[in-house]
Design a protein around this motif. Structure first.
Motif, PDB file in Angstrom:
ATOM      1  N   HIS A 194       0.849  -1.193   0.000  1.00 25.65           N
ATOM      2  CA  HIS A 194       0.000   0.000   0.000  1.00 25.65           C
ATOM      3  C   HIS A 194       0.887   1.246   0.000  1.00 25.65           C
ATOM      4  O   HIS A 194       2.084   1.172   0.314  1.00 25.65           O
ATOM      5  CB  HIS A 194      -0.959  -0.007   1.197  1.00 25.65           C
ATOM      6  CG  HIS A 194      -0.277  -0.145   2.522  1.00 25.65           C
ATOM      7  ND1 HIS A 194       0.398   0.895   3.114  1.00 25.65           N
ATOM      8  CD2 HIS A 194      -0.162  -1.208   3.377  1.00 25.65           C
ATOM      9  CE1 HIS A 194       0.895   0.492   4.274  1.00 25.65           C
ATOM     10  NE2 HIS A 194       0.576  -0.777   4.454  1.00 25.65           N
ATOM     11  N   LEU A 196       1.277   3.750   2.010  1.00 26.31           N
ATOM     12  CA  LEU A 196       1.818   4.240   3.279  1.00 26.31           C
ATOM     13  C   LEU A 196       2.879   3.321   3.857  1.00 26.31           C
ATOM     14  O   LEU A 196       3.404   3.579   4.954  1.00 26.31           O
ATOM     15  CB  LEU A 196       0.684   4.432   4.294  1.00 26.31           C
ATOM     16  CG  LEU A 196      -0.420   5.418   3.899  1.00 26.31           C
ATOM     17  CD1 LEU A 196      -1.439   5.557   5.015  1.00 26.31           C
ATOM     18  CD2 LEU A 196       0.168   6.780   3.551  1.00 26.31           C
ATOM     19  N   VAL A 244      -2.904  11.610   8.536  1.00 25.03           N
ATOM     20  CA  VAL A 244      -3.693  10.783   7.625  1.00 25.03           C
ATOM     21  C   VAL A 244      -5.166  10.995   7.957  1.00 25.03           C
ATOM     22  O   VAL A 244      -5.662  10.545   8.985  1.00 25.03           O
ATOM     23  CB  VAL A 244      -3.323   9.292   7.758  1.00 25.03           C
ATOM     24  CG1 VAL A 244      -4.135   8.459   6.770  1.00 25.03           C
ATOM     25  CG2 VAL A 244      -1.830   9.088   7.529  1.00 25.03           C
ATOM     26  N   VAL A 247      -8.635   7.255   4.024  1.00 26.19           N
ATOM     27  CA  VAL A 247      -8.137   6.261   3.074  1.00 26.19           C
ATOM     28  C   VAL A 247      -9.338   5.649   2.375  1.00 26.19           C
ATOM     29  O   VAL A 247     -10.252   5.130   3.038  1.00 26.19           O
ATOM     30  CB  VAL A 247      -7.314   5.152   3.771  1.00 26.19           C
ATOM     31  CG1 VAL A 247      -6.913   4.074   2.763  1.00 26.19           C
ATOM     32  CG2 VAL A 247      -6.081   5.742   4.440  1.00 26.19           C
ATOM     33  N   ASN A 248      -9.347   5.727   1.043  1.00 24.98           N
ATOM     34  CA  ASN A 248     -10.440   5.165   0.243  1.00 24.98           C
ATOM     35  C   ASN A 248     -11.812   5.635   0.743  1.00 24.98           C
ATOM     36  O   ASN A 248     -12.727   4.836   0.966  1.00 24.98           O
ATOM     37  CB  ASN A 248     -10.364   3.639   0.216  1.00 24.98           C
ATOM     38  CG  ASN A 248      -9.174   3.161  -0.606  1.00 24.98           C
ATOM     39  OD1 ASN A 248      -8.599   3.910  -1.383  1.00 24.98           O
ATOM     40  ND2 ASN A 248      -8.796   1.910  -0.425  1.00 24.98           N
ATOM     41  N   ILE A 252     -10.278   8.457   8.857  1.00 23.70           N
ATOM     42  CA  ILE A 252      -9.372   7.749   9.755  1.00 23.70           C
ATOM     43  C   ILE A 252      -9.231   8.517  11.068  1.00 23.70           C
ATOM     44  O   ILE A 252      -8.948   9.723  11.069  1.00 23.70           O
ATOM     45  CB  ILE A 252      -7.987   7.575   9.111  1.00 23.70           C
ATOM     46  CG1 ILE A 252      -8.087   6.776   7.810  1.00 23.70           C
ATOM     47  CG2 ILE A 252      -7.026   6.897  10.084  1.00 23.70           C
ATOM     48  CD1 ILE A 252      -8.638   5.376   7.976  1.00 23.70           C
ATOM     49  N   LEU A 258      -6.641   2.560  10.920  1.00 22.90           N
ATOM     50  CA  LEU A 258      -5.838   2.716   9.710  1.00 22.90           C
ATOM     51  C   LEU A 258      -5.223   1.387   9.288  1.00 22.90           C
ATOM     52  O   LEU A 258      -5.240   1.030   8.100  1.00 22.90           O
ATOM     53  CB  LEU A 258      -4.741   3.751   9.938  1.00 22.90           C
ATOM     54  CG  LEU A 258      -3.737   3.933   8.793  1.00 22.90           C
ATOM     55  CD1 LEU A 258      -4.442   4.407   7.525  1.00 22.90           C
ATOM     56  CD2 LEU A 258      -2.632   4.909   9.199  1.00 22.90           C
ATOM     57  N   LEU A 262      -5.881  -0.545   5.674  1.00 21.61           N
ATOM     58  CA  LEU A 262      -4.775  -0.802   4.758  1.00 21.61           C
ATOM     59  C   LEU A 262      -4.613  -2.283   4.438  1.00 21.61           C
ATOM     60  O   LEU A 262      -3.992  -2.645   3.433  1.00 21.61           O
ATOM     61  CB  LEU A 262      -3.465  -0.257   5.336  1.00 21.61           C
ATOM     62  CG  LEU A 262      -3.362   1.266   5.431  1.00 21.61           C
ATOM     63  CD1 LEU A 262      -2.071   1.669   6.118  1.00 21.61           C
ATOM     64  CD2 LEU A 262      -3.449   1.921   4.053  1.00 21.61           C
ATOM     65  N   TRP A 269      -5.803   3.446  -4.789  1.00 19.61           N
ATOM     66  CA  TRP A 269      -5.852   4.020  -3.441  1.00 19.61           C
ATOM     67  C   TRP A 269      -6.188   5.498  -3.530  1.00 19.61           C
ATOM     68  O   TRP A 269      -5.684   6.204  -4.406  1.00 19.61           O
ATOM     69  CB  TRP A 269      -4.514   3.848  -2.732  1.00 19.61           C
ATOM     70  CG  TRP A 269      -4.141   2.428  -2.464  1.00 19.61           C
ATOM     71  CD1 TRP A 269      -3.418   1.609  -3.272  1.00 19.61           C
ATOM     72  CD2 TRP A 269      -4.497   1.666  -1.311  1.00 19.61           C
ATOM     73  NE1 TRP A 269      -3.287   0.370  -2.694  1.00 19.61           N
ATOM     74  CE2 TRP A 269      -3.937   0.369  -1.479  1.00 19.61           C
ATOM     75  CE3 TRP A 269      -5.228   1.930  -0.147  1.00 19.61           C
ATOM     76  CZ2 TRP A 269      -4.082  -0.639  -0.546  1.00 19.61           C
ATOM     77  CZ3 TRP A 269      -5.366   0.930   0.797  1.00 19.61           C
ATOM     78  CH2 TRP A 269      -4.805  -0.335   0.599  1.00 19.61           C
ATOM     79  N   ARG A 270      -7.015   5.950  -2.631  1.00 21.49           N
ATOM     80  CA  ARG A 270      -7.348   7.366  -2.500  1.00 21.49           C
ATOM     81  C   ARG A 270      -7.000   7.803  -1.081  1.00 21.49           C
ATOM     82  O   ARG A 270      -7.555   7.269  -0.109  1.00 21.49           O
ATOM     83  CB  ARG A 270      -8.835   7.611  -2.798  1.00 21.49           C
ATOM     84  CG  ARG A 270      -9.222   7.309  -4.242  1.00 21.49           C
ATOM     85  CD  ARG A 270     -10.718   7.457  -4.491  1.00 21.49           C
ATOM     86  NE  ARG A 270     -11.499   6.574  -3.624  1.00 21.49           N
ATOM     87  CZ  ARG A 270     -11.696   5.278  -3.870  1.00 21.49           C
ATOM     88  NH1 ARG A 270     -11.151   4.713  -4.949  1.00 21.49           N
ATOM     89  NH2 ARG A 270     -12.410   4.540  -3.053  1.00 21.49           N
ATOM     90  N   LEU A 271      -6.097   8.750  -0.979  1.00 23.87           N
ATOM     91  CA  LEU A 271      -5.613   9.204   0.322  1.00 23.87           C
ATOM     92  C   LEU A 271      -5.943  10.680   0.532  1.00 23.87           C
ATOM     93  O   LEU A 271      -5.893  11.477  -0.410  1.00 23.87           O
ATOM     94  CB  LEU A 271      -4.097   9.025   0.426  1.00 23.87           C
ATOM     95  CG  LEU A 271      -3.515   7.632   0.175  1.00 23.87           C
ATOM     96  CD1 LEU A 271      -1.999   7.684   0.258  1.00 23.87           C
ATOM     97  CD2 LEU A 271      -4.079   6.618   1.165  1.00 23.87           C
ATOM     98  N   ASN A 281      -5.732  15.663  -1.447  1.00 22.68           N
ATOM     99  CA  ASN A 281      -6.323  14.400  -1.866  1.00 22.68           C
ATOM    100  C   ASN A 281      -5.483  13.783  -2.997  1.00 22.68           C
ATOM    101  O   ASN A 281      -5.196  14.452  -3.998  1.00 22.68           O
ATOM    102  CB  ASN A 281      -7.761  14.614  -2.345  1.00 22.68           C
ATOM    103  CG  ASN A 281      -8.655  15.103  -1.223  1.00 22.68           C
ATOM    104  OD1 ASN A 281      -8.807  14.425  -0.205  1.00 22.68           O
ATOM    105  ND2 ASN A 281      -9.252  16.268  -1.394  1.00 22.68           N
TER     106      ASN A 281
END
Length: 286
Positions: A194, A196, A244, A247-248, A252, A258, A262, A269-271, A281
């Motif tokens: 992933h 991160l 953070v 996530v998606n 979080i 988190l 993950l 992935w969308r952060l 984003n």
């Protein structure tokens, strides 16, 4: 021989303690750790860095103030870690417009923008909109100058803060206490397939915020405390102090949450990452 041209300089990126004396005294490359003394031979700072266009000793030098050195050395001699006192409020610089709206004749001081519910500032009666103008009678021009004056007091006892509130000068006594660790930090080094992976994260608390030098009063979530530059997170550009946020499309709030998010397989992935008060984003394929 030289002139001290500024105090409490920040954003020099020469160490964890971002409060420096600025001087044009000759500081040669390689002289880090040397003494900066006054005309009476008293130690006022430890030379740390120099900005020089020529690469020589001519330029702007930066030294750690002796009061800061004393705080760190005393903690080291006791065999412990350095504890900085916790103010428990967020501050911002004053602009001319803000100063005028508050009835100040010039933009000097630090504006209180938020107050932690369990912090010493709240207990002392500080409010949003107060302007901090002094620490134990010493004037402060901005949040950085305040932090230097406040942090070098160390933990234990109290300090008198001068405030400007509703057109009046008032004082408040702040307890010099260590920041609380609530929630528990739950430090984890993230790994796996992933974006991160290679980052170390923790639950954001006042204690963690103070340790990594960020303004975390009133904030919650998961903060990055270290990044392996050769990892996925390093290549992504993640930095110490990033938060953070999501996530998606899932918000979080804890390290445990988190880690679970993950572990779920994802093609893309969308952060959402907060840095410096702004949320970025990011979309990462595969």
């Amino acid at each position: 021989m030289g002139i001290v041209s500024a105090l409490a300089r920040t954003q020099i990126s020469a160490g964890d303690y971002q409060f420096f004396i600025q001087t044009d005294a000759a500081i040669n490359p390689g002289n880090s750790g040397g003494a900066l003394v006054d005309m009476g031979g008293q130690l006022v700072g430890i030379n740390t860095a120099i900005f020089s266009k020529s690469g020589g000793s001519h330029g702007i030098g930066f030294a750690i103030p002796s009061n800061m050195v004393r705080l760190v050395v005393q903690s080291a001699l006791k065999g412990g870690t350095v504890q900085r006192p916790w103010f428990g409020a967020s501050l911002q610089s004053l602009t001319s417009d803000i100063a005028e709206s508050l009835g100040l004749d010039r933009p000097a001081g630090a504006l209180v923008t938020s107050v932690h519910a369990r912090g010493p500032a709240r207990r002392a009666g500080l409010k949003v909109g107060d302007v901090v103008v002094s620490v134990d009678g010493q004037a402060v021009q901005d949040p950085e100058a305040f932090q230097y004056r406040f942090v070098t007091k160390g933990v234990g006892g109290t300090v008198e803060i001068g405030l400007y509130r509703d057109g009046k000068q008032v004082q408040a006594n702040i307890t010099l206490m260590a920041p609380v660790e609530d929630p528990p930090r739950d430090v984890r080094e993230l790994s796996g397939p992933h974006p991160l992976s290679g980052s170390t994260v923790a639950n954001l608390s006042p204690a963690v915020a103070v340790e990594i030098g960020m303004d975390g009063d009133g904030k919650a979530g998961v903060v990055v405390i270290n990044v392996d530059r050769r990892s996925n997170a390093g290549r992504l550009g993640l930095r110490r102090g990033d938060i953070v946020v999501g996530v998606n499309n899932e918000e979080i709030s804890t390290v445990k949450q988190l880690a679970v998010v993950l572990e779920a397989p994802a093609g893309d992935w969308r952060l959402s990452i907060e840095r410096g008060g702004k949320v970025f984003n990011l979309a990462i394929q595969g």
